[in-house]
Design an enzyme around this catalytic site. Sequence first.
Site, PDB file in Angstrom:
ATOM      1  N   ASP A   1       0.846  -1.172   0.000  1.00  0.00           N
ATOM      2  CA  ASP A   1       0.000   0.000   0.000  1.00  0.00           C
ATOM      3  C   ASP A   1       0.890   1.233   0.000  1.00  0.00           C
ATOM      4  O   ASP A   1       2.070   1.162   0.335  1.00  0.00           O
ATOM      5  CB  ASP A   1      -0.933   0.000   1.215  1.00  0.00           C
ATOM      6  CG  ASP A   1      -2.130   0.934   0.983  1.00  0.00           C
ATOM      7  OD1 ASP A   1      -2.849   1.210   1.940  1.00  0.00           O
ATOM      8  OD2 ASP A   1      -2.312   1.401  -0.167  1.00  0.00           O
TER       9      ASP A   1
ATOM     10  N   ASP B   1      -8.033  -7.668   0.588  1.00  0.00           N
ATOM     11  CA  ASP B   1      -7.083  -7.842   1.699  1.00  0.00           C
ATOM     12  C   ASP B   1      -7.808  -7.501   2.988  1.00  0.00           C
ATOM     13  O   ASP B   1      -8.717  -6.652   2.975  1.00  0.00           O
ATOM     14  CB  ASP B   1      -5.895  -6.880   1.547  1.00  0.00           C
ATOM     15  CG  ASP B   1      -6.260  -5.492   2.080  1.00  0.00           C
ATOM     16  OD1 ASP B   1      -6.777  -4.683   1.289  1.00  0.00           O
ATOM     17  OD2 ASP B   1      -6.075  -5.255   3.293  1.00  0.00           O
TER      18      ASP B   1
ATOM     19  N   CYS C   1     -12.228 -29.222   8.191  1.00  0.00           N
ATOM     20  CA  CYS C   1     -11.050 -28.428   7.841  1.00  0.00           C
ATOM     21  C   CYS C   1      -9.791 -29.287   7.896  1.00  0.00           C
ATOM     22  O   CYS C   1      -9.621 -30.116   8.788  1.00  0.00           O
ATOM     23  CB  CYS C   1     -10.931 -27.241   8.806  1.00  0.00           C
ATOM     24  SG  CYS C   1      -9.554 -26.149   8.410  1.00  0.00           S
TER      25      CYS C   1
ATOM     26  N   CYS D   1      -6.618 -28.006   8.050  1.00  0.00           N
ATOM     27  CA  CYS D   1      -5.455 -27.242   8.526  1.00  0.00           C
ATOM     28  C   CYS D   1      -4.847 -27.950   9.748  1.00  0.00           C
ATOM     29  O   CYS D   1      -5.515 -28.790  10.386  1.00  0.00           O
ATOM     30  CB  CYS D   1      -5.884 -25.820   8.880  1.00  0.00           C
ATOM     31  SG  CYS D   1      -6.491 -25.615  10.564  1.00  0.00           S
TER      32      CYS D   1
ATOM     33  N   CYS E   1      -6.968 -27.993  13.015  1.00  0.00           N
ATOM     34  CA  CYS E   1      -8.150 -28.859  13.011  1.00  0.00           C
ATOM     35  C   CYS E   1      -7.781 -30.331  12.892  1.00  0.00           C
ATOM     36  O   CYS E   1      -8.498 -31.198  13.385  1.00  0.00           O
ATOM     37  CB  CYS E   1      -9.090 -28.466  11.876  1.00  0.00           C
ATOM     38  SG  CYS E   1      -9.780 -26.822  12.102  1.00  0.00           S
TER      39      CYS E   1
ATOM     40  N   HIS F   1      -5.405 -21.453  11.016  1.00  0.00           N
ATOM     41  CA  HIS F   1      -6.754 -21.940  10.660  1.00  0.00           C
ATOM     42  C   HIS F   1      -7.525 -20.863   9.885  1.00  0.00           C
ATOM     43  O   HIS F   1      -8.120 -21.124   8.843  1.00  0.00           O
ATOM     44  CB  HIS F   1      -7.545 -22.327  11.914  1.00  0.00           C
ATOM     45  CG  HIS F   1      -9.005 -22.492  11.594  1.00  0.00           C
ATOM     46  ND1 HIS F   1      -9.521 -23.622  10.993  1.00  0.00           N
ATOM     47  CD2 HIS F   1     -10.040 -21.624  11.722  1.00  0.00           C
ATOM     48  CE1 HIS F   1     -10.811 -23.457  10.770  1.00  0.00           C
ATOM     49  NE2 HIS F   1     -11.162 -22.255  11.197  1.00  0.00           N
TER      50      HIS F   1
END
Length: 365
Positions: free
Chosen positions: A85, A259, A297, A299, A302, A328
């Site tokens: 940015d 974002d 999930c 990840c 999880c 996660h």
Amino acid sequence: MTATDGRARSGVIDTPRGQIRTPAFMPVGTAATVKAMMPESVAATGADILLGNTYHLMLRPTAERIAALGGLHKFMNWSGPILTDSGGFQVMSLAELRKLTEEGVTFRSHIDGSRHMLSPERSMEIQTLLGSDIVMCFDECPALPADRDRIAESMRLSMRWAERSKEAFGDRPGHALFGIQQGGLDEDLRGESAEALQAIGFDGYAVGGLAVGEGQAAMFGCLDYAPQMLPADKPRYLMGVGKPDDIVGAVARGIDMMDCVLPSRSGRTGQAWTRRGQVNIKNARHADDPRPLDEHCTCPACRNYSRAYLHHVFRSGEIISSMLLTWHNLHYYQELMAGMRAAIAQGRFAAFEATFHAQRAEGDI
Ligand SMILES: CNc1nc2cc3c(=O)[nH]c(N)nc3c(CCc3ccccc3)c2[nH]1
Ligand SMILES: [Zn+2]
């Protein structure tokens, strides 16, 4: 662009440092790190591109120091594309003693009170020193609510700064400069801004000036017309958005890139986002729960840990708590983007959106 479904689009942005699959969610690595995450973990969540921040990095460790050390990619060990940015938004939200003129903005650092200046030219210089692949124009994002005259004046200043940004950016093959549409929630001002940006010509176009407290209904109202004022054959980036349902609604309205600090910031406060809604892991009801956050999930949080464990490490302030919940949340956000990319490619985005909303319960699940 590989497919469209209604106003939603799916595609790929090619950069010298790799491809960006759109619609894309871009994790925010403000001070050269996505907080609580190693770069290889961020890559494992499916992110193709990271965001960096001119404002933070110019103050500490400075752009000159990062350049001398080989640039931001090497410095933070991220070999994929980086978007930075331009700094104006963060100056207005973080810095002290700000003075805004046609030239630019002077301010005092929120870290040590030292005096600094940002202008379109200085912002381009900093983003070039950092080596970012996608550079944002230096703009002013007015705080809402503001009257129409203030919004119009601010937008017109940003358009003059967009011209100066393009001039200062120069001709840099392999690097992109994105213009930022302003104009608040006013359709005429948004149109004037879109025309001004197209007359200058950019590699991509951002919808700026939103996610500043206007609320989802007003934001969607603006997105019902603003994205399609921008060139259809260039990426459209909605800055600062958002919660999962904001993201689905923005993609439905023609947005390609987004974002937000939410998945990482809320991970550190114990807030987990799942397909069925939010889990507030600090809530005592999770203390004995052997189940994972989300049984679907894949990840690490999880696959390998119970809610009871996550509750314990959050309550005891263990560092692994931020690591697992951030991982996660970023994984969930990337799964949501991958689901939308597939749905658009197969012409079933409306069904995806309906299922997304049907699955979400209100409150803590
Ligand atoms: C949370 N809401 C939010 N609304 C925004 C509006 C603008 C805007 O109108 N102009 C600019 N330049 N940036 C904006 C940002 C910051 C996005 C960002 C943060 C960190 C790294 C990289 C990018 C915004 N963020
Ligand atoms: Zn998970």
